[in-house]
Design an enzyme around this catalytic site. Structure first.
Site, PDB file in Angstrom:
ATOM      1  N   LYS A  65       5.910  -3.937  -4.989  1.00 19.45           N
ATOM      2  CA  LYS A  65       6.956  -3.994  -4.976  1.00 19.45           C
ATOM      3  C   LYS A  65       7.923  -3.790  -3.862  1.00 19.45           C
ATOM      4  O   LYS A  65       8.865  -4.526  -3.562  1.00 19.45           O
ATOM      5  CB  LYS A  65       7.481  -2.235  -5.681  1.00 19.45           C
ATOM      6  CG  LYS A  65       8.658  -1.998  -5.523  1.00 19.45           C
ATOM      7  CD  LYS A  65       9.321  -2.763  -7.058  1.00 19.45           C
ATOM      8  CE  LYS A  65      10.896  -2.371  -7.143  1.00 19.45           C
ATOM      9  NZ  LYS A  65      11.359  -3.477  -7.691  1.00 19.45           N
ATOM     10  N   LYS A 100      11.669 -14.493 -12.989  1.00 12.71           N
ATOM     11  CA  LYS A 100      11.183 -13.368 -13.994  1.00 12.71           C
ATOM     12  C   LYS A 100      10.252 -13.716 -14.750  1.00 12.71           C
ATOM     13  O   LYS A 100       9.104 -13.017 -14.971  1.00 12.71           O
ATOM     14  CB  LYS A 100      12.270 -12.859 -14.567  1.00 12.71           C
ATOM     15  CG  LYS A 100      13.396 -12.030 -13.944  1.00 12.71           C
ATOM     16  CD  LYS A 100      13.014 -10.636 -13.565  1.00 12.71           C
ATOM     17  CE  LYS A 100      12.570 -10.512 -12.219  1.00 12.71           C
ATOM     18  NZ  LYS A 100      13.433 -10.345 -11.153  1.00 12.71           N
ATOM     19  N   CYS A 132       0.746  -1.182   0.050  1.00 17.52           N
ATOM     20  CA  CYS A 132      -0.101   0.198  -0.052  1.00 17.52           C
ATOM     21  C   CYS A 132       0.876   1.290   0.117  1.00 17.52           C
ATOM     22  O   CYS A 132       1.791   1.178   0.466  1.00 17.52           O
ATOM     23  CB  CYS A 132      -0.871  -0.086   1.389  1.00 17.52           C
ATOM     24  SG  CYS A 132      -1.768  -1.515   1.388  1.00 17.52           S
ATOM     25  N   HIS A 158      17.741 -36.407 -11.745  1.00 19.87           N
ATOM     26  CA  HIS A 158      16.896 -36.694 -10.264  1.00 19.87           C
ATOM     27  C   HIS A 158      15.601 -36.311 -10.267  1.00 19.87           C
ATOM     28  O   HIS A 158      14.898 -36.275  -9.177  1.00 19.87           O
ATOM     29  CB  HIS A 158      18.042 -36.251  -9.202  1.00 19.87           C
ATOM     30  CG  HIS A 158      19.129 -36.530  -9.366  1.00 19.87           C
ATOM     31  ND1 HIS A 158      19.571 -37.752  -8.804  1.00 19.87           N
ATOM     32  CD2 HIS A 158      20.399 -35.814  -9.669  1.00 19.87           C
ATOM     33  CE1 HIS A 158      20.968 -37.857  -9.045  1.00 19.87           C
ATOM     34  NE2 HIS A 158      21.299 -36.595  -9.693  1.00 19.87           N
ATOM     35  N   GLU A 176      16.617 -17.335 -11.096  1.00 15.68           N
ATOM     36  CA  GLU A 176      16.147 -15.742 -11.393  1.00 15.68           C
ATOM     37  C   GLU A 176      15.514 -15.853 -12.708  1.00 15.68           C
ATOM     38  O   GLU A 176      14.465 -15.056 -12.971  1.00 15.68           O
ATOM     39  CB  GLU A 176      17.379 -14.896 -11.548  1.00 15.68           C
ATOM     40  CG  GLU A 176      17.251 -13.448 -11.753  1.00 15.68           C
ATOM     41  CD  GLU A 176      15.984 -12.684 -10.760  1.00 15.68           C
ATOM     42  OE1 GLU A 176      15.763 -13.288  -9.797  1.00 15.68           O
ATOM     43  OE2 GLU A 176      15.818 -11.270 -11.203  1.00 15.68           O
ATOM     44  N   ARG A 229       4.312   0.328  -6.401  1.00 15.96           N
ATOM     45  CA  ARG A 229       4.504  -0.630  -5.212  1.00 15.96           C
ATOM     46  C   ARG A 229       3.549  -1.762  -5.351  1.00 15.96           C
ATOM     47  O   ARG A 229       3.582  -2.762  -4.495  1.00 15.96           O
ATOM     48  CB  ARG A 229       4.247   0.096  -4.008  1.00 15.96           C
ATOM     49  CG  ARG A 229       5.103   1.229  -3.681  1.00 15.96           C
ATOM     50  CD  ARG A 229       4.526   2.029  -2.768  1.00 15.96           C
ATOM     51  NE  ARG A 229       4.402   1.749  -1.243  1.00 15.96           N
ATOM     52  CZ  ARG A 229       5.245   2.020  -0.482  1.00 15.96           C
ATOM     53  NH1 ARG A 229       6.493   2.859  -0.769  1.00 15.96           N
ATOM     54  NH2 ARG A 229       5.274   1.420   0.885  1.00 15.96           N
ATOM     55  N   TRP A 257      -3.039  -2.907  -1.550  1.00 18.81           N
ATOM     56  CA  TRP A 257      -2.489  -4.102  -1.994  1.00 18.81           C
ATOM     57  C   TRP A 257      -3.310  -4.921  -0.881  1.00 18.81           C
ATOM     58  O   TRP A 257      -3.065  -5.010   0.279  1.00 18.81           O
ATOM     59  CB  TRP A 257      -1.236  -4.415  -1.881  1.00 18.81           C
ATOM     60  CG  TRP A 257      -0.687  -5.323  -2.559  1.00 18.81           C
ATOM     61  CD1 TRP A 257      -0.422  -5.841  -3.812  1.00 18.81           C
ATOM     62  CD2 TRP A 257      -0.283  -6.624  -1.870  1.00 18.81           C
ATOM     63  NE1 TRP A 257      -0.044  -7.169  -3.746  1.00 18.81           N
ATOM     64  CE2 TRP A 257       0.158  -7.548  -2.671  1.00 18.81           C
ATOM     65  CE3 TRP A 257      -0.118  -6.912  -0.572  1.00 18.81           C
ATOM     66  CZ2 TRP A 257       0.610  -8.912  -2.402  1.00 18.81           C
ATOM     67  CZ3 TRP A 257       0.281  -8.137  -0.007  1.00 18.81           C
ATOM     68  CH2 TRP A 257       0.898  -9.326  -0.913  1.00 18.81           C
ATOM     69  N   ASN A 284      -1.055   1.470   5.578  1.00 13.11           N
ATOM     70  CA  ASN A 284      -0.144   0.423   5.185  1.00 13.11           C
ATOM     71  C   ASN A 284       0.194  -0.678   6.460  1.00 13.11           C
ATOM     72  O   ASN A 284       0.537  -0.117   7.370  1.00 13.11           O
ATOM     73  CB  ASN A 284       1.083   0.819   4.446  1.00 13.11           C
ATOM     74  CG  ASN A 284       1.947  -0.026   3.848  1.00 13.11           C
ATOM     75  OD1 ASN A 284       1.563  -1.365   3.811  1.00 13.11           O
ATOM     76  ND2 ASN A 284       3.241   0.419   3.610  1.00 13.11           N
ATOM     77  N   GLY A 285       0.032  -1.841   6.179  1.00 14.08           N
ATOM     78  CA  GLY A 285       0.535  -2.893   7.239  1.00 14.08           C
ATOM     79  C   GLY A 285      -0.369  -3.742   7.545  1.00 14.08           C
ATOM     80  O   GLY A 285      -1.539  -4.030   6.753  1.00 14.08           O
ATOM     81  N   GLU A 326       6.570 -14.443 -12.822  1.00 15.72           N
ATOM     82  CA  GLU A 326       6.030 -13.302 -12.248  1.00 15.72           C
ATOM     83  C   GLU A 326       5.370 -12.387 -13.185  1.00 15.72           C
ATOM     84  O   GLU A 326       4.582 -11.563 -13.027  1.00 15.72           O
ATOM     85  CB  GLU A 326       6.849 -12.430 -11.142  1.00 15.72           C
ATOM     86  CG  GLU A 326       8.062 -11.912 -11.761  1.00 15.72           C
ATOM     87  CD  GLU A 326       8.747 -11.316 -10.618  1.00 15.72           C
ATOM     88  OE1 GLU A 326       8.568 -10.824  -9.674  1.00 15.72           O
ATOM     89  OE2 GLU A 326      10.085 -11.159 -10.880  1.00 15.72           O
TER      90      GLU A 326
HETATM   91  C1  F6R Z   1      11.130 -10.184  -8.003  1.00 16.72           C
HETATM   92  C2  F6R Z   1      11.079  -9.285  -6.880  1.00 16.72           C
HETATM   93  C3  F6R Z   1      10.812  -9.701  -5.600  1.00 16.72           C
HETATM   94  C4  F6R Z   1      12.027  -8.877  -4.476  1.00 16.72           C
HETATM   95  C5  F6R Z   1      11.551  -9.177  -3.394  1.00 16.72           C
HETATM   96  C6  F6R Z   1      12.456  -8.652  -2.164  1.00 16.72           C
HETATM   97  O1  F6R Z   1      11.360  -9.641  -9.370  1.00 16.72           O
HETATM   98  O2  F6R Z   1      11.318  -8.246  -7.321  1.00 16.72           O
HETATM   99  O3  F6R Z   1      11.069 -11.275  -5.493  1.00 16.72           O
HETATM  100  O4  F6R Z   1      13.238  -9.442  -4.812  1.00 16.72           O
HETATM  101  O5  F6R Z   1      10.260  -8.885  -2.898  1.00 16.72           O
HETATM  102  O6  F6R Z   1      12.400  -7.196  -2.234  1.00 16.72           O
HETATM  103  P1  F6R Z   1      13.318  -6.081  -1.516  1.00 16.72           P
HETATM  104  O7  F6R Z   1      14.730  -6.354  -2.258  1.00 16.72           O
HETATM  105  O8  F6R Z   1      13.024  -4.795  -1.874  1.00 16.72           O
HETATM  106  O9  F6R Z   1      13.584  -6.847  -0.207  1.00 16.72           O
END
Ligand code: F6R
Length: 606
Positions: A601, A482, A2, A501, A478, A27, A74, A98-99, A485
């Site tokens: 985010k 990517k 949020c 395996h 990774e 975010r 969110w 937020n929280g 998501e």
């Molecule tokens: C994936 C992504 C998330 C963040 C994760 C940690 O593309 O962006 O997996 O890496 O939420 O976020 P931070 O780095 O802000 O702790």
């Protein structure tokens, strides 16, 4: 997560609240709303979905207020709907949050027993009801807020409007960040510096437990004990200009292209270009360290895994890497002689922060590799190792990932030197190699068109496997993260040696298999895995370098040839193709690249 904005303005605030909410879109959110004091009474406008939906509501029913709050939500408690969108109102109180309030059902039942009714499924409405109850017992607004806060457990950043108060916004933080912005004859509240960025760059960060009352000319800040507190006003660089998309269609596309510069700035901060030696801030004695404990989530965790490969291999220093949400609850055994390193783009991820604090409580020294240098993590650690890639807006992390790996590579070289594993000449050679990375990342980004063509094919797949060995294994993780998501295609990353395996059972002619294998010491083994996959009809997308292409087994359906580089920087150089692949698959599928569904985010709740 949020986003919050509050403005005590001199003119109409509607447009500016919306402008700020747009800055907070990155975010992640699923509904939005604003509220303002109109003729002494608070009015709200809310809408499920994007901010455009809220703008449509406002077009038919504008909010003519000079004091207002806004929110992007969110969903946590209660689904994404207009009814659950913030701001929430109870009696004279309207607020955004937020929280997560952990004792909300208890509080809600107690309030219901006193005759209160609730119109939403949110925990937030309970806070509004509590503040209103305290006002009802005759307390002035700031005291009522404090009395309500004292009953809450959980995490919050809030912004509060009160009916009849047209020169007041109150705020409070615990667990979730909140900033106060100082303008000219106007004051602001925001969930981060970007929220208030369009209006001011003079900011004070509230500390844990702080609450605040702002009017058009001042902020009165109180600490957790209720004592007046002073918080330093800083001039921050998160100016509006830094978060524009420029000529790119998406922030993610821009951020992939930002990487050569982001890594260059980052590397420059960790090496001495006159001597070609590492220059690591913070005075950590790598020679005396027993081990390093890395805690992080998501992509930052994958960067941590890459750090383990680098640091253990170069410096022979044991590194444990753990997902923060697991680490914090399983009571790991820690030693005071270890260094805890949190990796976090935002510096606010709730699980990473809690894991970091757990390490600190065990007497460990602590460091944080963060992008947001004013974040809670940055402020709580012994040593801050900033990345210098600029604000990352796309929800999917790209440039922060390569900047984190840049820092970890520099740390690995410095630790190797401090522990006598390499001599000065080798340190200088490695630093020179590291300094080549930005140029080679730029070359790697030139593969954009080749990768786009591969993406057209991958977009048709239901499942995709990513395989790699050595440092290419974290990169395979990774790549899969990517892709899933951004494009919602199921993808898994595996260590290529694990193929036999289990995962090999998934291989058929409909499952693309992305194999990451530059021509390094692991190449032959990766090439064998490739042959195994092709023998079973698997469609291989082979991401390698020119030498790897020459030595590849015949039959790979698609080959993407990244520039040849020293193995030390291969993780950096090979990152762009997998990021571009996920990006173009998402574009091909028409997905919301910068705000994938359900994602946030900055994950400031557990
Ligand atoms: C994936 C992504 C998330 C963040 C994760 C940690 O593309 O962006 O997996 O890496 O939420 O976020 P931070 O780095 O802000 O702790």
């Amino acid at each position: 997560m949020c986003g919050i904005i509050g403005i005590v303005g001199t003119g109409s605030v509607q447009e500016r609240l919306i402008e700020s909410l747009k800055r907070l879109e990155y975010r992640g959110y699923d509904s939005a709303g604003i509220a303002g004091v109109v003729d002494g009474h608070v009015q709200r406008r809310r809408a499920a979905g994007k901010i455009k939906a809220l703008e449509d509501v406002l077009a038919g029913d504008p909010l003519n207020a000079t004091v207002g709050i806004g929110h992007t939500r969110w969903a946590t408690h209660g689904g994404p709907s207009t009814r659950n969108a913030h701001p929430h109102t109870a009696g004279r109180v309207t607020l955004v949050h937020n929280g997560i309030i952990e004792n909300y059902s208890e509080l809600r039942e107690a309030l219901k027993a006193k005759g209160r009714t609730f119109e939403s499924d949110t925990d937030t409405e309970v806070i509004a009801a509590l503040v209103d109850s305290e006002l009802g017992s005759g307390k002035p607004p700031v005291e009522a807020l404090k009395a309500a806060l004292d009953q809450l457990s959980g995490a919050y950043a809030i912004g509060v409007l009160i009916d009849g108060e047209d020169d007041l916004i109150m705020g409070a933080r615990k667990g979730s960040p909140l900033v106060v912005g100082y303008g000219k004859g106007e004051m602001f509240l925001g969930s981060d510096a970007l929220a208030v960025g369009p209006f001011t760059n003079r900011i004070a960060y509230l500390e844990e437990g702080d609450y605040v009352a702002i009017d058009h000319g001042q902020a009165r800040i109180f600490d957790v004990a209720g004592k007046p507190a002073k918080r330093e006003i800083r001039t921050v660089v998160a100016s509006a200009a830094l978060v524009e998309k420029g000529n790119y269609r998406h922030f993610m596309e821009k951020e992939i292209h930002d990487q050569p510069e982001g890594c260059q700035r980052t590397i420059a901060a960790y090496v001495d270009t006159l001597t070609d030696r590492t220059a690591i801030l913070g005075g950590i004695d790598f020679a005396g360290l027993e081990r390093i404990q890395i805690v992080a989530c998501g992509t930052a965790h994958i960067a941590g895994l890459m750090g383990k490969y680098l640091i253990e291999q170069l410096a022979d220093l044991p590194v444990d890497v753990e997902i923060a949400s697991e680490f914090r609850y399983r009571k790991p055994s820690l030693r005071a002689g270890s260094l805890a390193v949190a990796i976090s783009q935002s510096g606010e991820t709730a699980d990473t922060l809690a894991a970091l604090r757990y390490c600190q409580a065990a007497g460990m020294q602590s460091a944080a590799i963060v992008n947001a240098t004013e974040s809670t993590m940055a402020r709580e650690v012994d040593v801050v190792w900033p990345i210098h890639c600029g604000p990352e807006i796309g929800v999917a992390s790209t440039k922060a990932f390569t900047a984190q790996i840049s820092v970890l590579t520099a740390l690995a070289i410095a630790a190797a030197r401090a522990r006598g594993k390499i001599d000065e000449a080798e340190e200088q050679r490695m630093v020179r190699v590291l300094m080549e990375a930005p140029r080679l990342i730029a070359e790697s980004i030139q593969l954009e068109e080749a990768v786009r063509l591969v993406a057209v094919e991958i977009a048709k797949a239901r499942d995709v496997l990513y395989l790699g060995r050595g440092p290419m294994y974290p990169l395979a993780l990774e790549g899969a993260l990517k892709l899933k998501e951004l494009s919602y295609i199921h993808a898994e990353g595996y260590a290529a040696g694990e193929l036999k395996h289990g995962p090999i059972a998934l291989v058929d002619d409909k499952t693309p298999i992305v194999i990451l294998a530059p021509f390094d010491s692991y190449f032959e083994k990766s090439a064998s895995n490739m042959s195994e996959v092709m023998a079973r009809g698997g469609q291989v997308v082979f991401i390698t370098d020119p030498e790897g292409q020459r030595h590849a087994p015949a039959g790979a359906r698609v080959v993407v040839t990244a520039p040849r580089c020293d193995p030390l920087i291969a993780p950096l150089v090979m990152s762009a193709p997998i990021q571009l692949l996920a990006y173009y698959v998402a574009v091909q599928k028409g997905a919301d690249v910068d705000q994938p569904r359900n994602l946030a985010k900055s994950v400031t709740v557990e």
